[in-house]
Design a protein around this motif. Structure first.
Motif, PDB file in Angstrom:
ATOM      1  N   UNK A  59     -25.924  -2.857 -29.746  1.00  0.00           N
ATOM      2  CA  UNK A  59     -25.504  -1.756 -30.617  1.00  0.00           C
ATOM      3  C   UNK A  59     -24.031  -1.426 -30.366  1.00  0.00           C
ATOM      4  N   UNK A  60     -23.293  -1.264 -31.445  1.00  0.00           N
ATOM      5  CA  UNK A  60     -21.869  -0.911 -31.362  1.00  0.00           C
ATOM      6  C   UNK A  60     -21.750   0.552 -31.780  1.00  0.00           C
ATOM      7  N   UNK A  61     -21.278   1.386 -30.842  1.00  0.00           N
ATOM      8  CA  UNK A  61     -21.207   2.831 -31.093  1.00  0.00           C
ATOM      9  C   UNK A  61     -19.851   3.378 -30.674  1.00  0.00           C
ATOM     10  N   UNK A  62     -19.430   4.505 -31.287  1.00  0.00           N
ATOM     11  CA  UNK A  62     -18.155   5.108 -30.892  1.00  0.00           C
ATOM     12  C   UNK A  62     -18.245   5.719 -29.498  1.00  0.00           C
ATOM     13  N   UNK A  63     -17.171   5.579 -28.738  1.00  0.00           N
ATOM     14  CA  UNK A  63     -17.100   6.117 -27.380  1.00  0.00           C
ATOM     15  C   UNK A  63     -16.873   7.623 -27.400  1.00  0.00           C
ATOM     16  N   UNK A  64     -16.105   8.101 -28.357  1.00  0.00           N
ATOM     17  CA  UNK A  64     -15.772   9.533 -28.437  1.00  0.00           C
ATOM     18  C   UNK A  64     -14.288   9.723 -28.691  1.00  0.00           C
ATOM     19  N   UNK A  65     -13.428   9.310 -27.745  1.00  0.00           N
ATOM     20  CA  UNK A  65     -11.986   9.408 -27.990  1.00  0.00           C
ATOM     21  C   UNK A  65     -11.559   8.487 -29.136  1.00  0.00           C
ATOM     22  N   UNK A  66     -10.365   8.710 -29.635  1.00  0.00           N
ATOM     23  CA  UNK A  66      -9.857   7.970 -30.783  1.00  0.00           C
ATOM     24  C   UNK A  66      -8.623   7.157 -30.412  1.00  0.00           C
ATOM     25  N   UNK A  67      -8.310   6.158 -31.250  1.00  0.00           N
ATOM     26  CA  UNK A  67      -7.030   5.459 -31.136  1.00  0.00           C
ATOM     27  C   UNK A  67      -5.936   6.384 -31.673  1.00  0.00           C
ATOM     28  N   UNK A  68      -4.694   6.156 -31.266  1.00  0.00           N
ATOM     29  CA  UNK A  68      -3.591   7.002 -31.715  1.00  0.00           C
ATOM     30  C   UNK A  68      -3.164   6.699 -33.144  1.00  0.00           C
ATOM     31  N   UNK A  69      -3.520   5.547 -33.656  1.00  0.00           N
ATOM     32  CA  UNK A  69      -3.069   5.124 -34.973  1.00  0.00           C
ATOM     33  C   UNK A  69      -4.202   4.353 -35.648  1.00  0.00           C
ATOM     34  N   UNK A  70      -4.068   4.126 -36.950  1.00  0.00           N
ATOM     35  CA  UNK A  70      -5.036   3.259 -37.612  1.00  0.00           C
ATOM     36  C   UNK A  70      -5.009   1.914 -36.898  1.00  0.00           C
ATOM     37  N   UNK A  71      -6.158   1.390 -36.502  1.00  0.00           N
ATOM     38  CA  UNK A  71      -6.162   0.138 -35.738  1.00  0.00           C
ATOM     39  C   UNK A  71      -5.465  -1.024 -36.434  1.00  0.00           C
ATOM     40  N   UNK A  83     -14.547  -1.136 -37.011  1.00  0.00           N
ATOM     41  CA  UNK A  83     -13.288  -0.969 -36.289  1.00  0.00           C
ATOM     42  C   UNK A  83     -12.148  -0.457 -37.158  1.00  0.00           C
ATOM     43  N   UNK A  84     -12.396  -0.255 -38.446  1.00  0.00           N
ATOM     44  CA  UNK A  84     -11.345   0.239 -39.324  1.00  0.00           C
ATOM     45  C   UNK A  84     -11.053   1.718 -39.102  1.00  0.00           C
ATOM     46  N   UNK A  85     -11.977   2.441 -38.507  1.00  0.00           N
ATOM     47  CA  UNK A  85     -11.758   3.865 -38.251  1.00  0.00           C
ATOM     48  C   UNK A  85     -10.958   4.033 -36.961  1.00  0.00           C
ATOM     49  N   UNK A  86     -10.583   5.257 -36.670  1.00  0.00           N
ATOM     50  CA  UNK A  86      -9.798   5.538 -35.467  1.00  0.00           C
ATOM     51  C   UNK A  86     -10.646   5.564 -34.198  1.00  0.00           C
ATOM     52  N   UNK A  87     -11.963   5.476 -34.329  1.00  0.00           N
ATOM     53  CA  UNK A  87     -12.846   5.565 -33.172  1.00  0.00           C
ATOM     54  C   UNK A  87     -12.721   4.340 -32.275  1.00  0.00           C
ATOM     55  N   UNK A  88     -12.832   4.573 -30.978  1.00  0.00           N
ATOM     56  CA  UNK A  88     -12.877   3.489 -29.988  1.00  0.00           C
ATOM     57  C   UNK A  88     -14.352   3.105 -29.850  1.00  0.00           C
ATOM     58  N   UNK A  89     -14.664   1.833 -30.069  1.00  0.00           N
ATOM     59  CA  UNK A  89     -16.059   1.399 -30.059  1.00  0.00           C
ATOM     60  C   UNK A  89     -16.408   0.594 -28.820  1.00  0.00           C
ATOM     61  N   UNK A  90     -17.674   0.720 -28.419  1.00  0.00           N
ATOM     62  CA  UNK A  90     -18.219  -0.075 -27.326  1.00  0.00           C
ATOM     63  C   UNK A  90     -19.534  -0.705 -27.789  1.00  0.00           C
ATOM     64  N   UNK A  91     -19.837  -1.833 -27.216  1.00  0.00           N
ATOM     65  CA  UNK A  91     -21.106  -2.521 -27.520  1.00  0.00           C
ATOM     66  C   UNK A  91     -21.962  -2.473 -26.269  1.00  0.00           C
ATOM     67  N   UNK A  92     -23.183  -1.975 -26.391  1.00  0.00           N
ATOM     68  CA  UNK A  92     -24.046  -1.880 -25.225  1.00  0.00           C
ATOM     69  C   UNK A  92     -24.855  -3.163 -25.042  1.00  0.00           C
TER      70      UNK A  92
END
Length: 189
Positions: A69-81, A56-65
């Motif tokens: 498995x926790x994977x990036x959704x595609x879009x990003x957060x606007x700022x460092x989380x 979660x330190x990256x700008x990626x929005x993550x989802x858990x299936x």
């Protein structure tokens, strides 16, 4: 000097245009309704930089299936989380308590009365249609009051929409607001 051929130039321009497409970014989204006030024992509250799990330190929005498995959704957060969450918690605590609240480093001349340190272990959307945050919060008064450490877990429903990233951002904002109320009611009284 060699001349570039027309098909090569067109291909190169198309590649450059594709690379220049804007990234979709989402930040804190939520109601600006007046928060319920909570009376606390401290006049000056410092919020230390929120720590996050590695993913979660990256700008990626993550989802858990459903498999875990926790994977990036595609879009990003606007700022460092970590920065965005630290600022939101400070803003929420200011609204909830009415007290002078700021993120670290403390920008005021007089020292804070208490430090709030949030360490997240979970920070992602789930396949069950929720956004989940969980971790530990530490409250450390500078001169008076007990030191406190407490676990928390909040899960907020993600609305089903055509734009899941925007719905996740709204749920994230609500989950962090719930965390801020928990900090005020449990840790700052």
């Amino acid at each position: 000097m060699k001349k570039l051929r027309i098909p090569m130039v067109i291909s190169l321009c198309g590649t450059l245009l594709a690379c220049g497409s804007p990234e979709l970014r989402y930040g804190s989204i939520g109601s600006s309704a007046m928060p319920e006030r909570v009376s606390v024992n401290y006049a000056r509250i410092e919020v230390t930089s929120v720590t996050l799990p590695v993913y979660a330190e990256s700008e990626a929005i993550y989802t858990r299936d459903a498999s875990g498995a926790i994977t990036p959704l595609g879009p990003l957060w606007t700022d460092d989380p970590d920065r965005a969450l630290t600022l939101q918690i400070a803003r929420e605590l200011k609204g909830i308590t009415g007290q002078l609240t700021a993120p670290e480093p403390w920008p005021f001349r007089n020292a804070p009365d208490v430090r709030v340190d949030v360490r997240l272990e979970v920070f992602h959307a789930t396949s069950f249609g929720t956004f989940r945050i969980a971790g530990v919060v530490f409250v450390a008064p500078e001169t008076y009051g007990p030191d406190r450490a407490g676990k928390f877990a909040f899960e907020v429903a993600v609305a089903k929409t055509e734009n899941p990233a925007a719905a996740i951002a709204i749920a994230r904002t609500a989950a962090v607001r719930e965390l801020s109320y928990f900090i005020a009611r449990w840790g700052l009284r």
